[in-house]
Design an enzyme around this catalytic site. Structure first.
Site, short mmCIF file in Angstrom:
data_model
loop_
_atom_site.label_atom_id
_atom_site.label_comp_id
_atom_site.label_asym_id
_atom_site.label_seq_id
_atom_site.Cartn_x
_atom_site.Cartn_y
_atom_site.Cartn_z
NE ARG A 31 -3.54 2.50 2.23
CZ ARG A 31 -3.51 3.41 3.21
NH1 ARG A 31 -2.97 3.13 4.38
NH2 ARG A 31 -4.07 4.60 3.04
CG HIS B 32 -1.22 9.03 3.19
ND1 HIS B 32 -1.42 7.68 3.42
CD2 HIS B 32 -0.94 9.56 4.40
CE1 HIS B 32 -1.25 7.42 4.70
NE2 HIS B 32 -0.95 8.54 5.32
CD GLU C 237 -5.49 7.66 9.15
OE1 GLU C 237 -5.00 8.72 9.58
OE2 GLU C 237 -5.21 6.55 9.62
CG ASN D 197 -5.88 3.36 8.07
OD1 ASN D 197 -5.91 2.37 7.34
ND2 ASN D 197 -5.35 4.51 7.69
CE1 TYR E 144 -0.99 2.93 13.27
CE2 TYR E 144 -2.93 3.96 12.32
CZ TYR E 144 -1.64 3.48 12.19
OH TYR E 144 -1.00 3.54 10.98
CD GLU F 196 -2.25 4.13 7.71
OE1 GLU F 196 -2.06 4.61 8.86
OE2 GLU F 196 -2.39 4.81 6.69
C1 FCB Z 1 -2.04 7.33 10.38
C2 FCB Z 1 -1.52 7.87 9.08
C3 FCB Z 1 -0.13 7.43 8.74
C4 FCB Z 1 0.75 7.38 9.96
C5 FCB Z 1 0.10 6.58 11.06
C6 FCB Z 1 0.93 6.44 12.30
O1 FCB Z 1 -2.99 8.18 10.91
O2 FCB Z 1 -2.36 7.49 8.02
O3 FCB Z 1 0.38 8.30 7.75
O4 FCB Z 1 1.07 8.66 10.36
O5 FCB Z 1 -1.12 7.18 11.40
#
Ligand code: FCB
Length: 441
Positions: free
Chosen positions: A77, A120, A165, A290, A292, A350
């Site tokens: 990606r 991006h 995002e 995405n 985290y 992500e």
């Molecule tokens: C996301 C972004 C990526 C990177 C990660 C840690 O929000 O898409 O570019 O910064 O976080």
């Protein structure tokens, strides 16, 4: 330990990057973006660092693609840079097109499926001067750029994502002021929240009209918990979930925005925004998720709408201060399937963590990243078992890179980068993933 054989046949494993974070804008006729001027403004970015050279991927891409292949990955990606393709936002730079042409051929030569992202975050400065995401015309500018790059490489990419995002493009950058262009203004934010989706839908229409297939978008989701059971905190968590997790997916799949978010934003929205919801609601071919971390939020008495404050959670945290909470990934994948997209293909586009990695005697041991990664792969597998149609997983990121407002301070890579010598060193997490992805166990 999980391996590729624990996932359905054809499931794709890969890693993700983004143009501004790895390529180096000093090369190949790339134009300036709002990230360059944001970074040059004191106080915005750690050490005022920018993406002028970063990993020098512009020249070192063959080595980086070799690293993906040597880790037994199936897909990559990447993003194409609007400023490289159109340095002034509108005029095509043949050198920029030629770079992505080589890059995509390089992926195919190595058996890597190209997963392209169109935006991006590197908005051309010339368009930022015209108001960028606050200007409704951004939708047609973006569709023109999408068309130009697709005419060059669209015949060889596996999938195209319009925007990476939108929450970061709009809210983080125009309400919170943390990313470029650094606005803290509710009117700018409301406009950006809508125009980013209008640009998405306009580009979807344009590309689909050209016969391009496998079109999607990449949304980010944060698990949100209320700090206490008090009704005000529960309402604050619901509002945050609306701003962060529901606004974009509901705009696209339901043709409406969440009521409690509109309660605050309606006075600041562009005129007749309702008329755009048909364009925004173009059917997706796939959705990127995405994920985290988790947020714990509370009501912030005495502050203006949205009156929310973020509390430090109690779980172990990464170098970013982000809590590690793999169950949130499982629940978003199932929530997408249940509430919004049914059986539409989903990709985890992500997931990853920053760590204060140390290069010692030519090696990096990052057991904590290996644990994080495999815990999130396990969460993905549970979501598949519960019925979500997840087709692939991309680790963020292949390389240590320019982490936006954090500069080069925060390392997310499977591969360590020395930002002086630009030498690449695969970390122990890279080797663990390569073993898990071996095809002939
Ligand atoms: C996301 C972004 C990526 C990177 C990660 C840690 O929000 O898409 O570019 O910064 O976080």
């Amino acid at each position: 330990m999980l391996s590729r054989f624990d996932f359905p046949p054809g499931f794709l494993f890969g890693a993700a990057t983004a143009a501004y974070q790895i390529e180096g804008t000093r090369f190949g006729g790339c134009g300036p973006s709002h990230w360059d001027s944001f970074a040059a403004t004191p106080g915005n970015v750690v050490r005022a660092e920018d993406g002028a050279v970063t990993c020098d991927h512009y020249h070192r891409w063959p080595q980086d693609l070799d690293l993906l292949k040597a880790a037994n990955m199936d897909a990559y990606r990447f993003s194409t840079s609007w400023t490289r393709v159109m340095p002034d936002g509108r005029t095509v730079n043949p050198e920029g097109l030629a770079f992505y042409d080589r890059l995509v051929d390089g992926m195919l030569e190595r058996g890597l499926k190209p997963f392209q992202t169109l935006y991006h975050w590197d908005l051309p400065s010339a368009l930022a001067d015209l108001g960028g995401w606050t200007n409704r015309d951004v939708a047609s500018w973006f569709a023109d750029y999408a068309e130009a790059i697709t005419r060059k490489i669209g015949d060889r990419v596996e999938t195209v994502a319009t925007i990476n995002e939108p929450w970061c493009v709009a809210w983080l950058s125009h309400f919170m002021g943390i990313h470029a262009p650094g606005h803290r203004d509710i009117r700018s934010a409301a406009r950006a929240m809508h125009h980013v989706l209008l640009a998405h839908g306009t580009a979807m229409e344009r590309l689909r009209g050209m016969g391009q297939q496998n079109l999607g978008i990449v949304l980010n989701f944060d698990h949100t918990d209320a700090a206490t059971d008090a009704p005000a905190d529960v309402a604050a968590a619901a509002l945050w979930d609306g701003i962060f997790n529901r606004w974009f997916i509901e705009g696209i799949t339901k043709g409406t925005y969440p009521e409690q978010v509109l309660a605050g934003l309606a006075p600041h929205m562009p005129a007749n925004w309702q008329d755009d919801m048909g364009t925004i609601g173009q059917p997706l071919d796939w959705l990127g998720v995405n994920y985290y971390t988790r947020h714990t939020v509370a009501h912030a008495p005495g502050t203006p709408w949205p009156a929310i404050r973020d509390l430090p959670g109690t779980l172990p945290k990464t170098q970013m201060g982000w809590e590690i909470y793999p169950d949130g990934l499982q629940s978003f994948l199932t929530r997408m399937e249940r509430d919004y997209v049914g059986n539409l293909p989903l990709y985890v586009t992500e997931n990853g963590m920053a760590n204060a990695d140390q290069l010692t005697d030519g090696a990096v041991t990052d057991q904590i990243r290996e644990d994080y990664l495999f815990a999130h792969l396990a969460a993905t597998k549970r979501a598949i078992e519960a019925g979500a149609n997840v087709k692939g997983f991309f680790y963020w990121s292949l390389l240590d890179n320019y982490e936006w407002a954090e500069g080069y301070e925060k390392r997310f890579g499977l591969v360590h980068v020395d930002f002086t010598s630009l030498e690449r060193t695969p970390k122990s997490s890279y080797h663990a993933l390569a073993r898990a992805l071996a095809r002939n166990d």
